[in-house]
Design an enzyme around this catalytic site. Structure first.
Site, PDB file in Angstrom:
ATOM      1  N   ASP A  67       4.101   2.331   3.200  1.00  0.00           N
ATOM      2  CA  ASP A  67       3.668   0.961   3.000  1.00  0.00           C
ATOM      3  C   ASP A  67       4.312   0.125   4.121  1.00  0.00           C
ATOM      4  OD1 ASP A  67       2.547  -1.361   2.066  1.00  0.00           O
ATOM      5  OD2 ASP A  67       3.057  -1.029  -0.025  1.00  0.00           O
ATOM      6  N   GLU A  72       1.121  -9.650  -4.535  1.00  0.00           N
ATOM      7  CA  GLU A  72       2.440  -9.076  -4.213  1.00  0.00           C
ATOM      8  C   GLU A  72       3.590 -10.052  -4.536  1.00  0.00           C
ATOM      9  OE1 GLU A  72       2.673  -6.593  -0.705  1.00  0.00           O
ATOM     10  OE2 GLU A  72       0.531  -6.812  -0.413  1.00  0.00           O
TER      11      GLU A  72
HETATM   12  C1  BGC Z   1       0.915  -3.610   0.243  1.00  0.00           C
HETATM   13  C2  BGC Z   1      -0.079  -2.479   0.286  1.00  0.00           C
HETATM   14  C3  BGC Z   1      -1.104  -2.719   1.364  1.00  0.00           C
HETATM   15  C4  BGC Z   1      -0.379  -2.907   2.682  1.00  0.00           C
HETATM   16  C5  BGC Z   1      -1.323  -3.102   3.858  1.00  0.00           C
HETATM   17  C6  BGC Z   1       1.469  -3.943   1.613  1.00  0.00           C
HETATM   18  O1  BGC Z   1       2.210  -5.098   1.598  1.00  0.00           O
HETATM   19  O2  BGC Z   1       1.971  -3.265  -0.620  1.00  0.00           O
HETATM   20  O3  BGC Z   1      -0.694  -2.343  -0.965  1.00  0.00           O
HETATM   21  O4  BGC Z   1      -1.993  -1.651   1.426  1.00  0.00           O
HETATM   22  O5  BGC Z   1       0.452  -4.049   2.582  1.00  0.00           O
HETATM   23  O6  BGC Z   1      -1.930  -4.330   3.823  1.00  0.00           O
END
Ligand code: BGC
Length: 756
Positions: A309, A519
């Site tokens: 990630d 998030e």
């Molecule tokens: C998230 C992921 C995402 C990635 C790319 C991260 O901050 O946790 O779910 O796929 O960013 O955008």
């Protein structure tokens, strides 16, 4: 093969052979041979480049502020490609772009790769297309995953996968970072809505259906993309409920509950996996060899590649403090089993890893393994043949048929939680007051990962789409609708204006819930719905007019103080671009709701017991008393469940039992009934849950019609992870629970059923 006779043909033949050798085109070799041949030509730097993924911002001229148009920085792009040989790019520069803007950018990237890289290995571009291809303007936008789960209709997950894949490919993107296979078991967690709810079986079934739709049988087809199951594993259960904070998960629970959805996606052939950004039992997942190698590859049999990630290798050093330097973090993660690093802004990862390989700190076999896995997915996707086959699909982008599918999904997700005195549906001749902070916002219908990361940039939303207010105005005529902007999400604005407006209407449609978030910015300290919204509801309830509550929220916010005085309550989840229409259809009777909660809706913010709790949770003095149970959802019609019919009373480990149940629509409207089958293991060596969902079905039933649902249960459905962390079966009695009906059968050792 004999040589061609003429010199010209000979030259052509040689040129073709050379082209094919470089591009790995249709040359009769299988993918293994192509990978081996390519790998043999690659330098350490080229291999490490394949393992490096940077964000598009790293090669952009602009910063990504509201008013700036996207501009690639050709010099930076060339540097990324020729100097660092990057294997992958990701993300949207800021906000959703048009298909044409995507195509300009993607074509430039591929052209630059062809011109500036020695081996011309195509870039794999990845995106978060979480509920439809949400970073392209005018894409088809579905409900967020917890709403999809509320439909209990696997076809819809498959169709969502298909449409998302097509629209991503039309935008030049062959790789999607979805589905999320964590479980929504902690409602504080700001990514709750990205899950398919609290149950592992539901998450696995929906995840697998979505993967099948997205990848198809042949992922190289112009309308298919590679999926990325995430976030492996344990990310969804942070103790604190805050994003990216520690989880404590005993191995037995991990295997019993969290692993099965990932296993189903692996069995469905998912091509890639993204790792949990947090830590489990004190070990960051990105540095956990047990999770990345033993469990994922050896046990689950995952053959695709593993991507980190965002920034998560560097964070082993800067945040988690398990590495004393960035370089040590790189060594730790790659040796633990990471194949590709979502770096994402610079090339330090690349420099460290090249050094580590040259110093013998990361073995070449590990690098070759990682690169082979990445190349395999690139070959399987057909990127070497044509990295951007958009012309074959672009005409179907954003079609009316796709929009209808998203609308159908939104409608089927609608979950009627309460309908006192059959207050709903409202007559279309009703005069209504529409109010509340989610009533007139497209962002509140969509949530995060829409138009922008946070999804809260209201001005970006397409003007032709309908908010709840607009959809109601459209349905019953603006003259019958008053609207008052009485309260924000956190602040009261003008309660009196709403109360006054309520005097002249037949019903109040009160839209509450949450603003869009995604998030960590979506962390909350309190599950209760903010006081301002409760105050607005209470002021309106005091008018004596019927109050219809519509909830648009990414997690079940506690609304206990306003439940009793609400006449009807509709859970709308985050239903996407067509959500306003779907809500209006339900409120005014053009659609009969059939959605059922895929999670437990809590009554108190500190009482988060879930449906599959243990018997000790409900001993005298303890109680299970959620606001609404997992699987709850009402309809405008009524159903009667007949008795459960089983084809046998006992099964062995090798047998299965067929269970039938007739269901009659006893009301006067057709409806979609979602039928949930639970099993209760009466006695077992690990304390049994009071019940666990094992099967479900979704079916249309006409008024007066009776339909029989058939389920089969094999012994695997009765297994659980025992004291030794291995999956086991124990003979004994099992109770089946379907709606109000129950029946009992046994699992017996093979020798006991010789007469059956
Ligand atoms: C998230 C992921 C995402 C990635 C790319 C991260 O901050 O946790 O779910 O796929 O960013 O955008």
């Amino acid at each position: 093969m004999s040589n061609p006779p003429f010199p010209l043909l000979k030259i052509l033949f040689l040129l073709t052979t050379l082209f094919v050798a470089v591009h790995g085109n249709e040359d009769g070799r299988n993918i293994d041979e192509k990978i081996a041949a390519l790998l043999a030509k690659m330098t350490v730097e080229e291999k490490v480049g394949q393992m490096t993924q940077v964000t598009i911002q790293a090669v952009a001229k602009t910063e990504g502020t509201a008013t700036q148009a996207f501009e690639l920085d050709q010099k930076k792009l060339e540097e990324a490609i020729s100097r660092y040989q990057v294997g992958s790019l990701l993300n949207v520069w800021n906000v959703a772009m048009t298909v044409d803007e995507w195509q300009d950018m993607i074509k430039t990237i591929h052209k630059t790769t062809r011109k500036k890289s020695r081996l011309k290995i195509p870039i794999i571009y990845g995106i978060d297309a979480i509920h439809g291809n949400n970073y392209t303007r005018d894409a088809t936008i579905f409900p967020q995953s917890f709403g999809i789960a509320a439909t209990w209709n696997l076809d819809l997950a498959r169709i969502e996968g298909e449409i998302t894949a097509l629209e991503a490919r039309a935008s030049g993107i062959p790789w999607n970072f979805n589905p999320v296979l964590g479980l929504g078991r902690n409602p504080l967690w700001p990514r709750f809505w990205e899950t398919f709810g609290e149950d592992p079986y539901v998450a696995g079934m929906f995840g697998a259906a979505y993967v099948e739709g997205m990848q198809g049988h042949d992922v190289s087809a112009a309308d298919k993309v590679a999926g990325c199951m995430k976030h492996y594993i344990g990310y969804s259960l942070p103790l604190s409920g805050k994003d990216r904070t520690p989880a404590w998960i005993p191995e037995r629970i991990l295997r019993d509950m969290l692993l099965p959805p990932f296993q189903r996606a692996v069995d469905a052939g998912v091509k890639t996996v993204m790792i949990n950004s947090g830590e489990v039992n004190g070990i960051p997942a990105h540095a956990d060899e047990f999770l990345l190698k033993t469990l994922l590859r050896e046990e689950l049999g995952f053959e695709g590649f593993v991507v980190t990630d965002w920034e998560d290798i560097e964070r082993l050093y800067t945040r988690d403090k398990v590495a004393g330097s960035y370089k040590e973090a790189v060594k730790m993660a790659i040796n633990a089993g990471i194949d590709m690093s979502m770096v994402p802004f610079n090339f330090e990862f690349y420099t460290h890893l090249v050094e580590l390989v040259n110093e013998g700190e990361v073995p070449m076999e590990r690098i070759d393994d990682a690169v082979s896995r990445i190349l395999r997915v690139k070959y399987e996707l057909g990127l070497f043949d044509d990295p951007n086959p958009y012309k074959k699909v672009v005409e179907k982008f954003g079609s009316e048929t796709s929009r209808q599918a998203a609308l159908r999904a939104a409608r089927e997700s609608m979950t009627l939680l309460k309908n006192a005195d059959r207050r709903l549906p409202l007559a279309k001749s009703s005069r209504v007051l529409v109010t509340g902070p989610t009533a007139n916002l497209m962002s509140a219908l969509n949530g995060g990962w829409t138009m922008s990361w946070q999804g809260n940039w209201e001005e970006l939303y397409p003007k032709e789409k309908h908010t709840v207010l607009e959809a109601i105005q459209e349905k019953i005529g603006s003259k019958q609708v008053s609207y008052v902007d009485a309260a924000g999400f956190q602040d009261v604005k003008d309660l009196q204006a709403a109360v006054t407006a309520a005097q002249n209407v037949d019903a109040i449609i009160l839209c509450l819930g949450e603003p869009a978030y995604c998030e960590t910015p979506g962390n909350i300290g309190d599950l209760d719905l903010p006081a301002a919204q409760i105050e607005l509801a209470q002021a309106l309830q005091a008018t004596g007019k019927p109050v219809i509550l519509v909830l648009l929220e990414g997690r079940p916010r506690v609304i206990r103080p306003i439940v009793d005085q609400s006449d009807a309550i509709l859970m709308a989840y985050l239903p996407g671009m067509e959500g306003g229409i779907a809500i209006a259809d339900v409120l005014f009777g053009d659609y009969n709701p059939g959605g059922k909660l895929p999670f437990t809706y809590p009554r108190y913010s500190n009482d988060l017991t879930l449906y599959d709790h243990k018997f000790t949770d409900v001993l005298e003095g303890n109680s299970f008393h959620p606001q609404w149970e997992f699987g709850h959802g009402l309809s405008y019609t009524t159903y009667e469940y007949g008795d459960i019919i089983m084809d046998r009373a006992a099964i062995t480990e090798e047998q299965e039992i067929t269970i039938r149940i007739p269901i009659t629509n006893t009301g006067d409207r057709s409806g979609r009934e979602n039928v949930l089958l639970f099993i209760r293991d009466k006695v077992r060596s690990i304390t049994p849950p009071v019940k666990q969902l094992k099967r479900f079905a979704s079916l249309e039933i006409q008024p007066g019609e009776s339909r029989t649902v058939e389920f089969t249960i094999d012994s695997a459905a009765l297994s659980f992870v025992g004291r030794d962390n291995a999956r086991i079966l124990e003979a004994g009695e099992f109770e089946i629970i379907i709606g109000p009906k129950t029946a009992t059968f046994s699992l017996v050792k093979s020798e006991d059923t010789s007469e059956q």
